[in-house]
Design an enzyme around this catalytic site. Structure first.
Site, PDB file in Angstrom:
ATOM      1  N   ARG B 254      39.615  47.081  29.515  1.00 43.70           N
ATOM      2  CA  ARG B 254      39.074  45.725  29.606  1.00 43.70           C
ATOM      3  C   ARG B 254      39.767  44.941  30.731  1.00 43.70           C
ATOM      4  NH1 ARG B 254      34.581  42.462  28.327  1.00 43.70           N
ATOM      5  NH2 ARG B 254      35.038  41.586  30.364  1.00 43.70           N
ATOM      6  N   CYS B 258      37.947  43.279  33.973  1.00 46.35           N
ATOM      7  CA  CYS B 258      38.064  41.863  34.357  1.00 46.35           C
ATOM      8  C   CYS B 258      38.620  41.725  35.770  1.00 46.35           C
ATOM      9  CB  CYS B 258      38.906  41.084  33.341  1.00 46.35           C
ATOM     10  SG  CYS B 258      37.934  40.553  31.899  1.00 46.35           S
TER      11      CYS B 258
END
Lengths: 140, 297
Positions: B254, B258
């Site tokens: 994740r 990002c």
């Protein structure tokens, strides 16, 4: 009627206007000579060498940005395109992409430099009452 | 050492409204660039002051939403999406990964078992921590590979399916443990913590966003179809089954996503950078319960 004095005044006036113009032209010409000698220098080089140099320069800056932890994806993409174009013998594209990669890598290095101090601005500050809360240890 | 003379255009986030990002370009004028990119600089606030500051920020920004509620990410602040999300929980798609993880957990590794290292597996609340002897942050994933090495087994690929399934099982049996990362006290631990904090707060990528640009300053705003979640609570529920991934994925996956979405090159899973970031994010989430694995869009 003797028109000589009038003529000589006119001549002096004209030359005073022309002189700076000439001297500017002279300056222009000398810079043109400089530019030409630059182009001559470049045109003596093989396009392949120019592309290789541009690519090497771009890699240097990209590697520095990666080392700093601020590498940009699009700089890498441009580097890969430049490498591919070079291997295909498309030197014009290779140079254009390498220059693009280089300028992106320079921007990412400027970002890394700015972050050295600016990062602190991007974290919320403790509200006044929190700093006097009993469970906050001394800042180190 | 580097010196930059060129003017560089860096974009700055101005607003994100309805998924439209507007940038104003600012010129950053030549600067004597970093001598040592990792020089930590003075430590400006203690970790516990940071934790209070960021909690206070979210309390002000989301009045009526207790900070603990952010364990559910964007669903804590987006009621409508939260209802659909709760329905998904009726048949949670991460269940298969948890079952597979349990089988893996109970499969011997060389002469030993994972239980030799992790008991019944309910240990997620103990990670990450700063290991003073190794002078580095140890995450659960790192500990899983350490356990394998201890029994002479090859380490698992951090991008592979096996490690994320093992950690899904461990997350599941660790549910409801309260995050309680020890206050970084040694100089080395503080440096690791501060490194994570600095990473979190540094603008990156061509879009020139820091983690905090989206998850602090813009938290609660919509970016495309999603509301931006608060960072307190970011670590409670990983690994996550993401509908987009059609699989469970780790916290570091994740992080990488990002980073990439602002145009920054991501770091390797379990790199020191991401481990320090995890350490910082987990510390500021102290007091929240673990609720992984979870489902996300």
């Amino acid at each position: 009627m003797n028109i000589l004095p009038k003529l000589s005044i006119a001549l002096i006036l004209m030359s005073s206007l022309l002189l700076p113009a000439c001297s500017e032209q002279g300056a222009d010409r000398s810079s043109e000579v400089d530019k030409r000698s630059d182009t001559d220098k470049n045109s003596n080089k093989e396009p392949a060498t120019l592309a290789e140099n541009a690519l090497a320069q771009a890699w240097d800056n990209y590697n520095a940005s990666e080392q700093a932890g601020f590498a940009w994806v699009n700089a890498k993409v441009a580097l890969n395109t430049a490498t591919w174009a070079l291997s295909e013998g498309d030197f014009e594209t290779a140079i254009a992409e390498a220059n693009q990669a280089n300028s992106l890598a320079e921007s990412s290095l400027a970002q890394a430099a700015a972050a050295q101090n600016d990062w602190r601005k991007h974290f919320p500050k403790a509200p006044a009452k929190a700093s006097s809360a009993p469970n906050v240890p001394e800042a180190n | 050492m580097f010196t930059l003379s060129a003017l560089s255009n860096l974009s700055r986030p101005v607003s994100i409204i309805g998924g439209i990002i507007v940038f104003s370009y600012v010129a950053i004028i030549s600067a004597p660039v970093f001598a040592e990119p990792t020089t930590p600089g003075p430590i400006v606030a203690s970790p516990s002051a940071d934790r209070q500051a960021i909690r206070a920020h979210y309390e002000r920004r989301f009045p009526g939403i207790p900070v603990e509620a952010h364990k559910d990410g964007a669903y804590a602040i987006d009621k409508k999406a939260g209802e659909q999300w709760l329905e998904l929980e009726d048949f949670p798609p991460y269940e298969i990964a948890v079952d597979e993880g349990e089988d893996l957990f109970n499969t011997p590794i060389g002469d030993g078992t994972y239980s030799d290292c992790f008991g019944d597996g309910a240990v997620k609340g103990q990670y990450p921590y700063f290991d003073e002897d190794r002078s580095e942050v140890v995450t659960l994933e790192l500990a899983i590979n350490d356990c394998r090495s201890k029994f002479g087994q090859p380490t698992l690929d951090y991008k592979g399916a096996e490690i994320v399934r093992l950690s899904a099982y461990i997350a599941f049996v660790s549910r409801d443990q309260i995050i309680n990362v020890a206050e970084p006290s040694s100089q080395a631990a503080l440096l690791a913590y501060n490194d994570g904090k600095r990473f979190y707060s540094s603008r990156r990528g061509q879009l020139n966003f820091a983690c905090s640009s989206c998850h602090v300053q813009l938290a609660g705003n919509r970016l495309r179809a999603e509301k931006l979640s608060a960072s307190v609570g970011h670590v409670t529920h990983f690994p996550v089954y993401r509908l987009k991934w059609q699989d469970v994925g780790s916290l570091h996956r994740r992080f990488a996503r990002c980073n990439q979405q602002v145009g920054a090159e991501p770091f390797a899973r379990q790199s020191p950078e991401y481990r320090n970031l995890e350490y910082f994010l987990t510390y500021i989430s102290n007091g929240l319960p673990l609720n992984g694995p979870a489902i996300r869009k």
